[in-house]
Scaffold this motif. Structure first.
Motif, mmCIF file in Angstrom:
data_model
loop_
_atom_site.group_PDB
_atom_site.id
_atom_site.type_symbol
_atom_site.label_atom_id
_atom_site.label_comp_id
_atom_site.label_asym_id
_atom_site.label_seq_id
_atom_site.Cartn_x
_atom_site.Cartn_y
_atom_site.Cartn_z
ATOM 1 N N PHE A 204 13.774 65.114 84.111
ATOM 2 C CA PHE A 204 14.962 65.245 83.711
ATOM 3 C C PHE A 204 15.696 66.357 83.435
ATOM 4 O O PHE A 204 14.906 67.393 82.468
ATOM 5 C CB PHE A 204 15.249 64.193 82.113
ATOM 6 C CG PHE A 204 15.028 62.965 82.669
ATOM 7 C CD1 PHE A 204 15.858 62.065 83.107
ATOM 8 C CD2 PHE A 204 13.558 62.491 82.336
ATOM 9 C CE1 PHE A 204 15.647 60.522 83.043
ATOM 10 C CE2 PHE A 204 13.251 61.054 82.421
ATOM 11 C CZ PHE A 204 14.134 60.177 82.775
ATOM 12 N N VAL A 207 19.715 68.762 81.083
ATOM 13 C CA VAL A 207 20.300 67.732 80.320
ATOM 14 C C VAL A 207 21.236 68.313 79.196
ATOM 15 O O VAL A 207 20.872 69.141 78.241
ATOM 16 C CB VAL A 207 19.251 66.693 79.499
ATOM 17 C CG1 VAL A 207 20.081 65.795 78.571
ATOM 18 C CG2 VAL A 207 18.569 65.978 80.220
ATOM 19 N N VAL A 213 20.111 60.539 78.398
ATOM 20 C CA VAL A 213 19.770 59.868 79.612
ATOM 21 C C VAL A 213 18.727 58.733 79.385
ATOM 22 O O VAL A 213 18.290 58.608 78.199
ATOM 23 C CB VAL A 213 18.727 60.892 80.459
ATOM 24 C CG1 VAL A 213 19.841 62.295 80.891
ATOM 25 C CG2 VAL A 213 17.546 61.458 79.501
#
Length: 669
Positions: A204, A207, A213
Motif C-alpha cells: 500500500f 496512503v 485502505v
C-alpha cells in the motif's frame, strides 16, 4: 515460529463460525484454532499472524499481538457472530480495524481489515499474512504451494485444501519456511515446499494522512484443489461488502427466530442473544451434534478435552434451545442421537460428531438417561402437529434405551449399577445418576403410553418408582440433612482401610480375574448435582423437605468465600476448585422453582457479572480474582443461563398471578 501445533493458550476471547467452520480467537483478533468441515474435528491451525511493515523499516510489526505497544479493543457486532477488533500503537502510525467471520453456507473464513494512516504525512507499508496450517492436526505430509492463477497460497494434505488470497494482488510470497523472511520482508518467491507454512505480502503506497485502505484475506476450504480455487474466485467476484451484508443479515435473522429474553432487561437480553448465537456455533451443520466447547487442550495436558458431544450436556442444551424457540436444532440433535446409540441401547460417555465413540473413561449411565429425558422434554415443546412424526422417529431408540436401563438395575439395592459420575471422576452408584435414570425411565414410560404399549409403560414406570423410593431412603443422610452423593463408592485400598478402621461400612469384592475392588458404603460429600434430584428430574418436588435441606446444604457448603458463586463439590480441586457458572445457575434454578425468586435473582446476577468481556459464559471463575478461569465458551453454561431466566420469569409470573388472585382484606372481613 513454524512448528507443529504451536503451544496455544487455554483461554480464548471469542469464537466465530458457521456450523462448518469454527474458529477461536484472542481479543487481539488472532485466530489460534480453526476446525473444518466439522466443529469438533479436525483442527488445522498451527498459527496465523497478521502484521504491518512500514516502508524503510527492517521488520514486520504483528498487530494481532501485544508487541510494539499494540493495544486492542474488541467486541462482537451486536446480534451477530462477527468479531470486531481495533488495534492501535503509539509507535506505528496505522490504526487497524478488523472483522473476522465465517460466511453462512460457504466454506469461507473472512478476515477483513481497514487500515488508517494516523500520522500527518503520507506513508507506505506492506501488509503481511503468515499462515502455518497443520492440516488435520498432523505434522506429516504437508505441502504448501503458490498458485499463480488464483494468486493464492494453498495448504494441503490428502483431501483437505486451504487456499489463502485477497482481492488485492500480492506483491511477494513464499511457500515454506517463511517465518524469518516474513519478519524481515524478504519473501523469496519459492513456489512449493513440503512444509506447513507460508507468507504473503501486499503493498500500500502513499496512503494519505487520515486515509483508510481496505484489505480482505479470504481463507477457502475444500476437498479438491479446483474447488478451493473456485471458491476464492467466487469470494473475490461477490466482494467483501456483499459478504459482510449477507453474513450480518443471516445472524440478525437467526436471532429474530429465537424467542426474546423473558426478563425485560437490556443486559440480560444481550446475553440471551449471545447464548443462542453461541449454541448455534457449537451445533454441527451436517450432523446436528452439539459439542461442549471448542477444543482448547488438544494435548490433553490438563483435562480430557471438550470438543465432544455429551448426552448429558446436550439434554440441558436442547431443553434451553426449546425454551428459546429453536426447535429445529433440538430435532436435528435427537436425529443425531440415533447414530450414536449402541446396539444394546446404551449411549456412551461422549461422542464425535459422526456418532463414533470419543475417548472415554467408561460407562456413565446418566448420559443415555439424560437423552431419553431430553427427548421427552423436546416432544412436549413441539407443536401438536409435529409430535407424531418425532415420536415415530425416536420410538425404537427409546425402547432400546429404556430396556438397557432396566437391565442395569442392581438387584441388591434397586439402584442403577455403578458407573462414572457426571463429573467423570469417580465410580459408584451416584445419587444424581440414579435420579437421571429415574427421569429417563419416566420419559420412556410416557412415550410408551403414547404408542399404546401399556405393558412397557407400566414396567418402566414401576422400575422408576422403585429407584425413587431407594433414592429418598437409602441415599438420604438424615444426620447431615442432605442426600448422600452416592452409595457403594469405589475407592483405593488406602481409603478403604481408613474407612474400615473408622468403623464405616465398607466392602471388598473380588472379580473373576482375582482383582479386588474396594467400596465405601456411602459417599457423604456435598455436591451441587444433588439439586438434580428435584431440578430438573423431579424425583422429589422442590418444596419437599429433603430437597429444601439439600439445597440449603449445597449453598452453605459450596459458596466460595469472597468471590462468591457455587463450586461443584466440597473437596473439588479441578483447576484449583473454582466456582462454576452452570453450578451457580443450577442453584438459581432450584430457588426459582421453589418460589425463592429474590435468591434466584442474586445467583443469576453473579453469573451475568462474570461473563467475559466479549459477552461469553465460561465454565469457571477464578476463586481468588473473580476472572475467567477455564473454558470459553461452555455451551452448557449458556444453556443454563437461558433455562434460568425462563424459570425466574415463570416464578415472577406465578407470584404476580397469586397476588392478583388473593382476596382483598375487605372481602375477608
Amino acid at each position: 515460529m513454524s512448528s507443529y501445533l504451536e503451544k496455544k493458550p487455554y483461554l480464548v476471547d471469542a469464537v466465530v463460525g458457521n456450523s462448518r467452520f469454527l474458529a477461536s480467537l484472542l481479543h487481539t483478533g488472532r485466530i489460534v484454532r480453526f476446525w473444518w468441515p466439522h466443529v469438533d474435528f479436525p483442527q488445522h491451525a498451527d498459527t496465523l499472524r497478521s502484521g504491518i511493515r512500514l516502508a524503510g523499516h527492517e521488520r514486520t510489526s504483528w498487530f494481532d499481538g501485544t508487541g510494539d505497544g499494540w493495544n486492542h479493543s474488541s467486541a462482537y457486532v451486536p446480534k451477530t457472530n462477527i468479531f470486531s477488533v481495533t488495534a492501535e500503537s503509539g509507535s506505528i502510525p496505522v490504526k487497524v480495524q478488523s472483522e473476522t467471520y465465517a460466511v453462512p453456507g460457504e466454506d469461507l473464513l473472512i478476515l477483513d481489515y481497514q487500515l488508517t494512516n494516523t500520522s500527518d504525512q503520507a506513508i507506505s507499508f506492506s501488509f503481511s499474512f503468515y499462515s502455518s496450517i497443520a492440516v488435520a492436526e498432523s505434522p506429516f505430509y504437508q505441502t504448501t504451494q503458490f498458485h499463480h492463477g488464483s494468486d493464492s497460497i494453498v495448504h494441503f494434505r490428502h483431501d483437505h485444501y486451504f487456499a489463502v488470497s485477497s482481492a488485492n494482488v500480492c506483491a511477494k510470497y513464499q511457500a515454506g519456511h517463511a517465518w524469518d523472511n516474513a519478519n524481515s520482508g524478504s519473501l523469496n518467491g519459492d513456489d512449493i515446499q513440503m512444509a506447513s507454512d507460508s507468507a504473503m505480502d501486499w503493498s500500500f503506497d502513499n496512503v494519505a494522512p487520515g486515509q483508510t485502505v481496505r484489505h480482505t484475506v479470504y481463507l477457502a476450504a475444500a476437498h479438491k484443489l479446483d474447488d478451493a480455487a473456485a471458491l476464492l474466485g467466487k469470494a473475490k467476484e461477490i466482494g467483501i461488502d456483499a459478504w459482510r451484508e449477507s453474513t450480518s443479515r443471516y445472524w440478525i435473522d437467526f436471532v429474530a427466530t429465537a424467542s426474546s429474553c423473558p426478563i425485560n432487561r437490556p443486559d440480560l437480553q444481550e446475553l440471551y442473544e449471545r447464548s443462542v448465537l453461541t449454541m448455534k456455533l457449537m451445533s454441527d451443520e451436517k450432523t446436528g451434534s452439539i459439542i461442549a466447547a471448542p477444543e482448547f487442550d488438544e494435548r490433553f495436558s490438563v483435562c480430557g478435552g471438550y470438543a465432544y458431544c455429551w448426552g448429558r450436556d446436550a439434554a440441558f442444551i436442547t431443553t434451553a434451545l426449546d425454551k428459546a424457540g429453536l426447535l429445529d436444532m433440538s430435532t436435528r440433535f435427537y436425529e443425531w442421537t440415533l447414530t450414536a446409540q449402541d446396539s444394546d441401547g446404551a449411549w456412551q460417555q461422549r461422542h464425535y460428531h459422526d456418532g463414533s465413540i470419543a475417548p472415554s473413561w467408561g460407562l456413565q449411565i446418566d448420559e443415555g438417561s439424560s437423552i431419553l429425558w431430553g427427548m421427552y422434554q423436546h416432544y412436549l415443546a413441539l407443536p401438536a402437529n409435529s409430535r407424531e412424526e418425532f415420536l415415530k422417529l425416536v420410538w425404537d431408540a427409546v425402547r432400546s434405551g429404556a430396556e438397557f436401563l432396566t437391565s442395569s438395575i442392581n438387584e441388591s439395592n434397586g439402584l442403577p449399577i455403578a458407573s462414572k459420575d457426571l463429573w467423570e471422576e469417580r465410580e459408584g452408584q451416584h445419587t444424581y445418576s440414579s435420579a437421571a435414570v429415574y427421569a429417563g425411565l419416566k420419559a420412556a414410560a410416557s412415550f410408551a403410553g403414547l404408542v399404546r404399549e401399556s405393558e412397557l409403560e407400566a414396567k418402566w414406570a414401576g422400575i422408576a418408582d422403585g429407584i425413587s423410593k431407594q433414592i429418598v431412603s437409602l441415599c438420604w443422610n438424615e444426620e447431615q440433612g442432605v442426600f448422600y452423593r452416592g452409595v457403594q463408592l469405589t475407592v483405593d485400598k488406602y481409603k478403604y482401610e481408613q474407612a474400615a478402621n473408622a468403623g464405616l461400612p465398607v466392602s471388598e469384592i473380588v472379580d473373576g480375574k482375582g482383582y479386588s475392588r474396594y467400596r465405601l458404603g456411602f459417599d457423604p460429600i456435598v455436591d451441587v448435582s444433588l439439586l438434580g434430584i428435584s431440578v430438573p428430574f423431579d424425583v422429589v418436588s422442590p418444596d419437599n423437605r429433603q430437597a429444601v435441606l439439600t439445597a440449603d446444604a449445597v449453598e452453605r457448603a459450596l459458596t466460595v468465600p469472597g468471590v462468591g458463586g457455587i463450586k461443584r463439590y466440597e473437596d473439588d480441586n479441578y483447576i484449583g476448585g473454582n466456582p462454576w457458572i452452570l453450578t451457580t445457575l443450577w442453584l438459581a434454578q432450584y430457588r426459582a422453582r421453589n418460589g425463592q425468586v429474590s435468591e434466584a435473582e442474586k445467583l443469576l446476577e453473579w453469573s451475568v457479572e462474570h461473563r467475559t468481556s466479549s459477552g461469553l459464559l465460561p465454565e469457571q471463575v477464578d476463586k481468588n480474582s473473580g476472572e475467567t478461569a477455564w473454558v470459553v465458551p461452555l455451551t452448557w453454561s449458556h444453556a443454563m443461563f437461558i433455562l434460568t431466566v425462563h424459570l425466574i420469569a415463570d416464578a415472577r409470573n406465578a407470584e404476580s398471578s397469586h397476588a392478583q388472585n388473593e382476596p382483598s382484606a375487605q372481602i375477608l372481613q
